[in-house]
Design a protein around this motif. Structure first.
Motif, PDB file in Angstrom:
ATOM      1  N   ALA A  68      47.219 110.225  48.622  1.00 11.07           N
ATOM      2  CA  ALA A  68      48.088 109.601  47.613  1.00 11.07           C
ATOM      3  C   ALA A  68      47.366 109.538  46.282  1.00 11.07           C
ATOM      4  N   ALA A  69      47.913 110.232  45.278  1.00 12.00           N
ATOM      5  CA  ALA A  69      47.343 110.224  43.922  1.00 12.00           C
ATOM      6  C   ALA A  69      48.496 110.068  42.947  1.00 12.00           C
ATOM      7  N   VAL A  70      49.045 108.871  42.919  1.00 11.13           N
ATOM      8  CA  VAL A  70      50.291 108.610  42.213  1.00 11.13           C
ATOM      9  C   VAL A  70      50.089 107.686  41.004  1.00 11.13           C
ATOM     10  N   GLY A  71      49.261 106.656  41.205  1.00  7.87           N
ATOM     11  CA  GLY A  71      49.093 105.665  40.138  1.00  7.87           C
ATOM     12  C   GLY A  71      50.149 104.571  40.201  1.00  7.87           C
ATOM     13  N   ARG A  72      50.631 104.270  41.429  1.00  7.51           N
ATOM     14  CA  ARG A  72      51.607 103.179  41.633  1.00  7.51           C
ATOM     15  C   ARG A  72      51.143 102.302  42.785  1.00  7.51           C
ATOM     16  N   PRO A  73      50.956 101.002  42.517  1.00  5.17           N
ATOM     17  CA  PRO A  73      50.412 100.134  43.562  1.00  5.17           C
ATOM     18  C   PRO A  73      51.298 100.081  44.808  1.00  5.17           C
TER      19      PRO A  73
ATOM     20  N   ASP B 267      43.387 107.381  49.906  1.00  2.25           N
ATOM     21  CA  ASP B 267      44.061 106.673  48.799  1.00  2.25           C
ATOM     22  C   ASP B 267      43.248 106.864  47.515  1.00  2.25           C
ATOM     23  N   VAL B 268      43.768 107.703  46.628  1.00  2.00           N
ATOM     24  CA  VAL B 268      43.044 108.006  45.381  1.00  2.00           C
ATOM     25  C   VAL B 268      43.372 106.976  44.291  1.00  2.00           C
ATOM     26  N   GLY B 269      44.516 106.346  44.403  1.00  2.00           N
ATOM     27  CA  GLY B 269      45.012 105.492  43.316  1.00  2.00           C
ATOM     28  C   GLY B 269      44.085 104.347  42.955  1.00  2.00           C
ATOM     29  N   ILE B 270      44.067 104.027  41.681  1.00  2.00           N
ATOM     30  CA  ILE B 270      43.362 102.829  41.201  1.00  2.00           C
ATOM     31  C   ILE B 270      44.350 102.093  40.306  1.00  2.00           C
ATOM     32  N   ASN B 271      44.826 100.963  40.777  1.00  2.00           N
ATOM     33  CA  ASN B 271      45.829 100.201  40.012  1.00  2.00           C
ATOM     34  C   ASN B 271      45.365  98.762  39.889  1.00  2.00           C
ATOM     35  N   ARG B 272      45.481  98.222  38.695  1.00  2.00           N
ATOM     36  CA  ARG B 272      45.116  96.809  38.506  1.00  2.00           C
ATOM     37  C   ARG B 272      46.390  95.981  38.577  1.00  2.00           C
TER      38      ARG B 272
ATOM     39  N   CYS C  45      35.730 116.466  40.789  1.00  2.00           N
ATOM     40  CA  CYS C  45      34.948 115.545  41.629  1.00  2.00           C
ATOM     41  C   CYS C  45      35.804 114.728  42.607  1.00  2.00           C
ATOM     42  N   THR C  46      36.952 114.230  42.162  1.00  2.00           N
ATOM     43  CA  THR C  46      37.751 113.345  43.035  1.00  2.00           C
ATOM     44  C   THR C  46      38.285 114.105  44.254  1.00  2.00           C
ATOM     45  N   PRO C  47      38.914 115.280  44.068  1.00  2.00           N
ATOM     46  CA  PRO C  47      39.346 116.018  45.257  1.00  2.00           C
ATOM     47  C   PRO C  47      38.179 116.494  46.112  1.00  2.00           C
TER      48      PRO C  47
ATOM     49  N   VAL D 153      54.121 116.709  46.891  1.00  2.00           N
ATOM     50  CA  VAL D 153      55.329 115.991  46.467  1.00  2.00           C
ATOM     51  C   VAL D 153      55.045 115.283  45.142  1.00  2.00           C
ATOM     52  N   HIS D 154      56.107 115.056  44.368  1.00  2.00           N
ATOM     53  CA  HIS D 154      55.951 114.493  43.021  1.00  2.00           C
ATOM     54  C   HIS D 154      57.195 113.696  42.662  1.00  2.00           C
ATOM     55  N   SER D 155      57.329 113.346  41.405  1.00  2.00           N
ATOM     56  CA  SER D 155      58.397 112.403  41.042  1.00  2.00           C
ATOM     57  C   SER D 155      59.807 112.997  41.186  1.00  2.00           C
TER      58      SER D 155
ATOM     59  N   GLY E  38      36.432 103.420  48.333  1.00  2.00           N
ATOM     60  CA  GLY E  38      36.790 104.641  49.056  1.00  2.00           C
ATOM     61  C   GLY E  38      36.484 105.870  48.214  1.00  2.00           C
ATOM     62  N   VAL E  39      37.546 106.394  47.593  1.00  2.00           N
ATOM     63  CA  VAL E  39      37.412 107.637  46.822  1.00  2.00           C
ATOM     64  C   VAL E  39      36.565 107.431  45.549  1.00  2.00           C
ATOM     65  N   GLY E  40      36.657 106.241  44.942  1.00  2.00           N
ATOM     66  CA  GLY E  40      35.961 106.001  43.669  1.00  2.00           C
ATOM     67  C   GLY E  40      34.467 106.309  43.709  1.00  2.00           C
TER      68      GLY E  40
ATOM     69  N   VAL F  84      50.189 116.008  49.879  1.00  2.00           N
ATOM     70  CA  VAL F  84      49.523 115.445  48.704  1.00  2.00           C
ATOM     71  C   VAL F  84      50.605 114.865  47.801  1.00  2.00           C
ATOM     72  N   ILE F  85      50.489 113.573  47.515  1.00  2.00           N
ATOM     73  CA  ILE F  85      51.462 112.948  46.604  1.00  2.00           C
ATOM     74  C   ILE F  85      50.843 112.952  45.208  1.00  2.00           C
ATOM     75  N   GLY F  86      51.465 113.695  44.291  1.00  2.00           N
ATOM     76  CA  GLY F  86      50.933 113.833  42.929  1.00  2.00           C
ATOM     77  C   GLY F  86      50.537 115.268  42.654  1.00  2.00           C
ATOM     78  N   ARG F  87      50.787 115.725  41.435  1.00  2.00           N
ATOM     79  CA  ARG F  87      50.494 117.125  41.083  1.00  2.00           C
ATOM     80  C   ARG F  87      49.734 117.203  39.762  1.00  2.00           C
ATOM     81  N   SER F  88      48.875 116.205  39.511  1.00  2.00           N
ATOM     82  CA  SER F  88      48.116 116.251  38.257  1.00  2.00           C
ATOM     83  C   SER F  88      47.051 117.344  38.333  1.00  2.00           C
ATOM     84  N   ASN F  89      46.598 117.760  37.140  1.00  2.00           N
ATOM     85  CA  ASN F  89      45.572 118.810  37.094  1.00  2.00           C
ATOM     86  C   ASN F  89      44.220 118.314  37.589  1.00  2.00           C
ATOM     87  N   ILE F  90      44.007 116.979  37.510  1.00  2.00           N
ATOM     88  CA  ILE F  90      42.671 116.493  37.882  1.00  2.00           C
ATOM     89  C   ILE F  90      42.572 116.057  39.344  1.00  2.00           C
ATOM     90  N   VAL F  91      43.708 115.718  39.954  1.00  2.00           N
ATOM     91  CA  VAL F  91      43.643 115.301  41.363  1.00  2.00           C
ATOM     92  C   VAL F  91      44.587 116.122  42.256  1.00  2.00           C
ATOM     93  N   GLY F  92      45.892 115.955  42.062  1.00  2.00           N
ATOM     94  CA  GLY F  92      46.866 116.511  43.010  1.00  2.00           C
ATOM     95  C   GLY F  92      46.727 118.015  43.227  1.00  2.00           C
TER      96      GLY F  92
HETATM   97  P1  NAP Z   1      48.888 111.273  36.875  1.00  2.00           P
HETATM   98  O1  NAP Z   1      48.360 112.367  36.026  1.00  2.00           O
HETATM   99  O2  NAP Z   1      49.645 110.167  36.243  1.00  2.00           O
HETATM  100  O3  NAP Z   1      49.770 111.919  38.033  1.00  2.00           O
HETATM  101  C1  NAP Z   1      50.525 111.124  38.891  1.00  2.00           C
HETATM  102  C2  NAP Z   1      51.336 112.005  39.794  1.00  2.00           C
HETATM  103  O4  NAP Z   1      52.132 111.152  40.618  1.00  2.00           O
HETATM  104  C3  NAP Z   1      52.294 112.932  39.042  1.00  2.00           C
HETATM  105  O5  NAP Z   1      52.248 114.215  39.583  1.00  2.00           O
HETATM  106  C4  NAP Z   1      53.652 112.287  39.247  1.00  2.00           C
HETATM  107  O6  NAP Z   1      54.735 113.213  39.366  1.00  2.00           O
HETATM  108  C5  NAP Z   1      53.468 111.601  40.581  1.00  2.00           C
HETATM  109  N1  NAP Z   1      54.398 110.468  40.662  1.00  2.00           N
HETATM  110  C6  NAP Z   1      54.558 109.454  39.785  1.00  2.00           C
HETATM  111  N2  NAP Z   1      55.532 108.628  40.189  1.00  2.00           N
HETATM  112  C7  NAP Z   1      56.018 109.135  41.345  1.00  2.00           C
HETATM  113  C8  NAP Z   1      57.023 108.758  42.257  1.00  2.00           C
HETATM  114  N3  NAP Z   1      57.767 107.670  42.051  1.00  2.00           N
HETATM  115  N4  NAP Z   1      57.232 109.529  43.330  1.00  2.00           N
HETATM  116  C9  NAP Z   1      56.503 110.617  43.559  1.00  2.00           C
HETATM  117  N5  NAP Z   1      55.522 111.039  42.731  1.00  2.00           N
HETATM  118  C10 NAP Z   1      55.276 110.315  41.651  1.00  2.00           C
HETATM  119  O7  NAP Z   1      47.698 110.545  37.674  1.00  2.00           O
HETATM  120  P2  NAP Z   1      46.313 111.123  38.233  1.00  2.00           P
HETATM  121  O8  NAP Z   1      45.372 111.318  37.115  1.00  2.00           O
HETATM  122  O9  NAP Z   1      46.550 112.208  39.195  1.00  2.00           O
HETATM  123  O10 NAP Z   1      45.806 109.830  39.028  1.00  2.00           O
HETATM  124  C11 NAP Z   1      46.562 109.283  40.087  1.00  2.00           C
HETATM  125  C12 NAP Z   1      45.923 107.969  40.500  1.00  2.00           C
HETATM  126  O11 NAP Z   1      44.596 108.212  40.931  1.00  2.00           O
HETATM  127  C13 NAP Z   1      45.795 106.939  39.372  1.00  2.00           C
HETATM  128  O12 NAP Z   1      45.937 105.649  39.924  1.00  2.00           O
HETATM  129  C14 NAP Z   1      44.387 107.131  38.880  1.00  2.00           C
HETATM  130  O13 NAP Z   1      43.854 105.963  38.291  1.00  2.00           O
HETATM  131  C15 NAP Z   1      43.682 107.438  40.172  1.00  2.00           C
HETATM  132  N6  NAP Z   1      42.451 108.209  40.035  1.00  2.00           N
HETATM  133  C16 NAP Z   1      41.406 107.774  40.762  1.00  2.00           C
HETATM  134  C17 NAP Z   1      40.230 108.474  40.709  1.00  2.00           C
HETATM  135  C18 NAP Z   1      39.084 107.999  41.541  1.00  2.00           C
HETATM  136  O14 NAP Z   1      37.940 108.339  41.284  1.00  2.00           O
HETATM  137  N7  NAP Z   1      39.348 107.221  42.592  1.00  2.00           N
HETATM  138  C19 NAP Z   1      40.094 109.616  39.913  1.00  2.00           C
HETATM  139  C20 NAP Z   1      41.216 110.056  39.209  1.00  2.00           C
HETATM  140  C21 NAP Z   1      42.397 109.348  39.287  1.00  2.00           C
HETATM  141  P3  NAP Z   1      55.248 114.130  38.148  1.00  2.00           P
HETATM  142  O15 NAP Z   1      54.214 115.189  37.984  1.00  2.00           O
HETATM  143  O16 NAP Z   1      56.536 114.636  38.610  1.00  2.00           O
HETATM  144  O17 NAP Z   1      55.328 113.222  36.948  1.00  2.00           O
END
Ligand code: NAP
Length: 288
Positions: free
Chosen positions: A207-212, A228-233, A140-142, A188-190, A264-266, A163-171
């Motif tokens: 950006a889907a990183v999880g860093r404010p 901007d996909v991130g949600i950070n408190r 849903c998010t992508p 790109v990723h960590s 936005g994305v939420g 795309v910043i982030g390579r998670s299975n659910i977003v990146g």
């Molecule tokens: P995740 O599984 O933690 O993945 C984060 C990705 O960011 C990983 O691929 C990680 O790289 C990369 N990363 C972390 N630190 C980094 C750095 N310093 N430099 C470059 N890349 C870095 O998170 P996610 O589930 O994809 O979610 C990402 C964000 O989106 C979170 O804030 C989450 O709350 C939010 N989110 C929002 C929604 C929405 O509906 N808006 C839905 C889902 C998620 P590695 O793979 O190398 O560790």
């Protein structure tokens, strides 16, 4: 100064269309789309997410059935419930809110959901379908992010998307969707070196990183569209507030368009869950 992409308005518009479709499905085909939402444990954020999803279902006339299970639920019990829901022809979508408590293997849970009812799009079969370009249930998010990009930019072909982030659910699914649109995609990723330089090349930056405030203004090419996909408190001035992965105020001065957090994305993520539920109901009824 960039324009703000109003994800809430976009989601409301999509939901209006879905509401009309839901009432038409009921009137013409006696089909009432239904999603079962399973929440295991007491995680406060998950409770809010589930409440918001159920509320959207109510607004659209989609039937939702909530299953709230205790923190001590066993994997066996959860799998038994999923099996029951898989076999219930009145249920078209199944969503297990993640994370689940640690005694439960989330991979086993996702694998147990029937791919046809996997409205989150996390089942390996749906991931495979997306990979070969035969999309069934798309995460849903992508999906919501792509809809906003297409609305803003029209044809995405030839654009460089980073795309910043390579998670299975977003990146990863985001990158696959952009590739399907004939973007040139960089993930790109960590472990990536020179992230700033790669981001500076992007026409589309997700950006889907999880860093404010991870993405700074000087990482963004003038005129780029930023999602901007991130949600950070964070705590600011003694108050708790939600921010994205992008330094919104500074990046707004450079980008041509940007999604805010919140708003936005939420909201689009929930709207796309509704979209997938209606699509699943139609598919299971042989209407598409
Ligand atoms: P995740 O599984 O933690 O993945 C984060 C990705 O960011 C990983 O691929 C990680 O790289 C990369 N990363 C972390 N630190 C980094 C750095 N310093 N430099 C470059 N890349 C870095 O998170 P996610 O589930 O994809 O979610 C990402 C964000 O989106 C979170 O804030 C989450 O709350 C939010 N989110 C929002 C929604 C929405 O509906 N808006 C839905 C889902 C998620 P590695 O793979 O190398 O560790």
């Amino acid at each position: 100064m960039s324009s703000v992409i109003d994800g809430k308005q976009f989601a409301d518009d999509l939901c209006e269309k879905l509401k009309a479709e839901v009432s038409e499905l009921e009137a013409q085909h006696q089909l009432l789309p239904c999603i079962a939402v399973v929440l295991v444990g007491e995680d406060p954020a998950s409770q809010v997410y589930v409440r918001n999803k159920v509320r959207r279902c109510e607004q659209l006339g989609i039937r939702s059935i909530e299953h709230r299970l205790g923190d001590d639920t066993t994997e066996e019990a959860l799998l038994a419930l999923i099996d029951e829901l898989n076999n219930d022809s009145a249920v078209h979508g199944i969503l297990v809110q993640l994370p689940v408590p640690e005694q439960i293997n989330d991979k086993a849970v996702l694998a147990a959901i029937s791919p046809a009812k996997d409205v989150d799009g996390f089942h390996v079969e749906n991931v495979g379908a997306l990979t070969v370009g035969e999309n069934q249930m798309v995460p849903c998010t992508p999906l919501g992010s792509l809809m906003m990009l297409q609305d803003r930019l029209g044809d995405l072909s030839g654009k460089h998307a980073v795309v910043i982030g390579r998670s299975n659910i977003v990146g990863k699914p985001m990158a696959l969707l952009l590739l399907q649109q004939s973007c040139t995609v960089t993930i790109v990723h960590s472990r990536t070196k020179n992230i700033e330089a790669l981001c500076q090349q992007a026409d589309i930056l997700v950006a889907a990183v999880g860093r404010p405030h991870f993405v700074k203004a000087d990482w963004v090419k003038p005129g780029a569209v930023v999602i901007d996909v991130g949600i950070n408190r964070i705590e600011q001035d003694g108050k708790s507030r939600l921010v994205g992965d992008v330094d919104f105020d500074a990046v707004s001065e450079v980008a041509s368009a940007i999604t805010p957090v919140p708003g936005g994305v939420g909201p689009m993520t929930i709207a796309c869950l509704m979209y997938n539920t209606v699509a699943a109901a139609k598919m299971q009824q042989g209407l598409v």
